[in-house]
Motif scaffolding. Structure first.
Motif, PDB file in Angstrom:
ATOM      1  N   GLY A  12       0.782  -1.218   0.000  1.00  0.00           N
ATOM      2  CA  GLY A  12       0.000   0.000   0.000  1.00  0.00           C
ATOM      3  C   GLY A  12       0.815   1.269   0.000  1.00  0.00           C
ATOM      4  N   GLN A  13       2.123   1.154  -0.234  1.00  0.00           N
ATOM      5  CA  GLN A  13       2.983   2.327  -0.249  1.00  0.00           C
ATOM      6  C   GLN A  13       3.839   2.353  -1.509  1.00  0.00           C
ATOM      7  OE1 GLN A  13       5.353   2.599   3.324  1.00  0.00           O
ATOM      8  NE2 GLN A  13       3.636   3.356   4.536  1.00  0.00           N
ATOM      9  N   MET A  14       4.210   3.576  -1.910  1.00  0.00           N
ATOM     10  CA  MET A  14       5.188   3.789  -2.967  1.00  0.00           C
ATOM     11  C   MET A  14       6.513   4.143  -2.314  1.00  0.00           C
ATOM     12  SD  MET A  14       2.867   6.080  -5.574  1.00  0.00           S
ATOM     13  CE  MET A  14       4.253   6.585  -6.621  1.00  0.00           C
ATOM     14  N   THR A  15       7.546   3.371  -2.621  1.00  0.00           N
ATOM     15  CA  THR A  15       8.888   3.629  -2.101  1.00  0.00           C
ATOM     16  C   THR A  15       9.794   3.990  -3.261  1.00  0.00           C
ATOM     17  OG1 THR A  15       8.594   2.055  -0.285  1.00  0.00           O
ATOM     18  CG2 THR A  15      10.853   2.673  -0.842  1.00  0.00           C
ATOM     19  N   ALA A  16      10.454   5.151  -3.163  1.00  0.00           N
ATOM     20  CA  ALA A  16      11.355   5.606  -4.219  1.00  0.00           C
ATOM     21  C   ALA A  16      12.800   5.346  -3.820  1.00  0.00           C
ATOM     22  CB  ALA A  16      11.152   7.088  -4.486  1.00  0.00           C
ATOM     23  N   LEU A  17      13.554   4.748  -4.722  1.00  0.00           N
ATOM     24  CA  LEU A  17      15.004   4.594  -4.577  1.00  0.00           C
ATOM     25  C   LEU A  17      15.624   5.716  -5.386  1.00  0.00           C
ATOM     26  CD1 LEU A  17      15.197   0.731  -5.244  1.00  0.00           C
ATOM     27  CD2 LEU A  17      14.750   1.914  -3.072  1.00  0.00           C
ATOM     28  N   ILE A  18      16.308   6.635  -4.709  1.00  0.00           N
ATOM     29  CA  ILE A  18      16.800   7.833  -5.384  1.00  0.00           C
ATOM     30  C   ILE A  18      18.309   7.968  -5.208  1.00  0.00           C
ATOM     31  CG2 ILE A  18      14.583   9.005  -5.093  1.00  0.00           C
ATOM     32  CD1 ILE A  18      15.882  10.676  -2.856  1.00  0.00           C
ATOM     33  N   GLY A  19      18.875   8.908  -5.956  1.00  0.00           N
ATOM     34  CA  GLY A  19      20.305   9.176  -5.911  1.00  0.00           C
ATOM     35  C   GLY A  19      20.818   9.470  -7.300  1.00  0.00           C
ATOM     36  N   PRO A  20      22.053   9.964  -7.418  1.00  0.00           N
ATOM     37  CA  PRO A  20      22.608  10.324  -8.720  1.00  0.00           C
ATOM     38  C   PRO A  20      22.874   9.098  -9.586  1.00  0.00           C
ATOM     39  CG  PRO A  20      24.300  10.444  -7.028  1.00  0.00           C
ATOM     40  CD  PRO A  20      23.003  10.204  -6.311  1.00  0.00           C
ATOM     41  N   SER A  21      23.080   9.333 -10.864  1.00  0.00           N
ATOM     42  CA  SER A  21      23.400   8.242 -11.787  1.00  0.00           C
ATOM     43  C   SER A  21      24.628   7.491 -11.306  1.00  0.00           C
ATOM     44  CB  SER A  21      23.661   8.799 -13.194  1.00  0.00           C
ATOM     45  OG  SER A  21      22.499   9.405 -13.712  1.00  0.00           O
ATOM     46  N   GLY A  22      24.563   6.181 -11.360  1.00  0.00           N
ATOM     47  CA  GLY A  22      25.694   5.346 -10.966  1.00  0.00           C
ATOM     48  C   GLY A  22      25.711   4.950  -9.508  1.00  0.00           C
TER      49      GLY A  22
END
Length: 223
Positions: free
Chosen positions: A28-38
């Motif tokens: 029931g949740q959206m989890t974003a994996l973020i960070g710069p390219s590479g």
């Protein structure tokens, strides 16, 4: 479906992509994996989706440790529980929209009949009504990405893994795809997204930044 990484490290050749990553992705949740390219967003997404084995650490599904699973167990997870939305859409251009949404084929390679009601509903929800018989090659990039999400809706997937689902889309299609992912999460699906799209990350319930702190362990915060 609860998807967790605990102390996960991935090393490719002589390079450590990330180390000691811990992230929890809930139903029931959206989890974003973020960070710069590479920084390893896609690599972590693939570990969570059992597409890649971590060098060290555990990936758990509903509390069950999976890193020792055989190929047959991983295939069962992919077949019955998971759906994937790729940056390149993962659509077969010379097949119909309907076949791309259902992927109904037996282990012997025979086409299986689709559930027409479910198919119509999935295409309606993703803005592709009445286009089941059309070749996927005729669709725009945004329409192909929505077709990939229609596949998850048709499958009633417990967890959706999306790799840069809004990359290369125009603003209207980015907004549409973000809304579709939100609807899936609100219906109980675990939605895990690798993205550099700040607006998409903001729409998520939690973000996990692989670039902070510098040792790559990452942090999780409410979106």
């Amino acid at each position: 479906m609860l998807i967790e990484a605990r102390g996960v490290k991935v090393r490719i050749g002589s390079r450590t992509v990330f180390d000691n990553v811990a992230v929890t992705c809930e139903s029931g949740q959206m989890t974003a994996l973020i960070g710069p390219s590479g920084c390893g967003k896609t690599t972590l997404l693939h570990c969570l989706g059992l597409l890649q084995q971590p060098t060290r650490g555990q990936v758990r599904i509903d509390g069950v440790e999976t890193t020792g699973w055989r190929d047959s167990a991983r295939r069962k997870f992919w077949r019955h529980h998971a759906a994937f939305v790729q940056q390149d859409y993962g659509v077969i251009d010379d097949e119909t929209v309907g076949f791309n949404a259902t992927m109904q084929m037996s282990i012997l390679g025979r086409r299986l009949p689709a559930d027409q009601r479910r198919l119509d509903m999935a295409l309606e929800r993703t803005g592709l009504p009445g286009r089941s018989a059309e070749l996927a090659a005729h669709l725009s990039g945004g329409e192909k990405q929505r077709l990939a999400i229609a596949r998850a809706i048709y499958k009633s997937a417990d967890v959706l893994f999306a790799d840069e689902p809004t990359a290369s889309l125009d603003p209207d299609n980015r907004e549409h795809v973000t809304a579709l992912l939100r609807q899936l999460a609100d219906s109980g699906t675990t939605v895990i997204i690798a993205t550099h799209d700040e607006r998409l990350a903001t729409a998520c319930d939690k973000t996990h930044d692989l670039a902070s702190p510098p040792n790559g362990t990452g942090t999780a915060s409410a979106g």
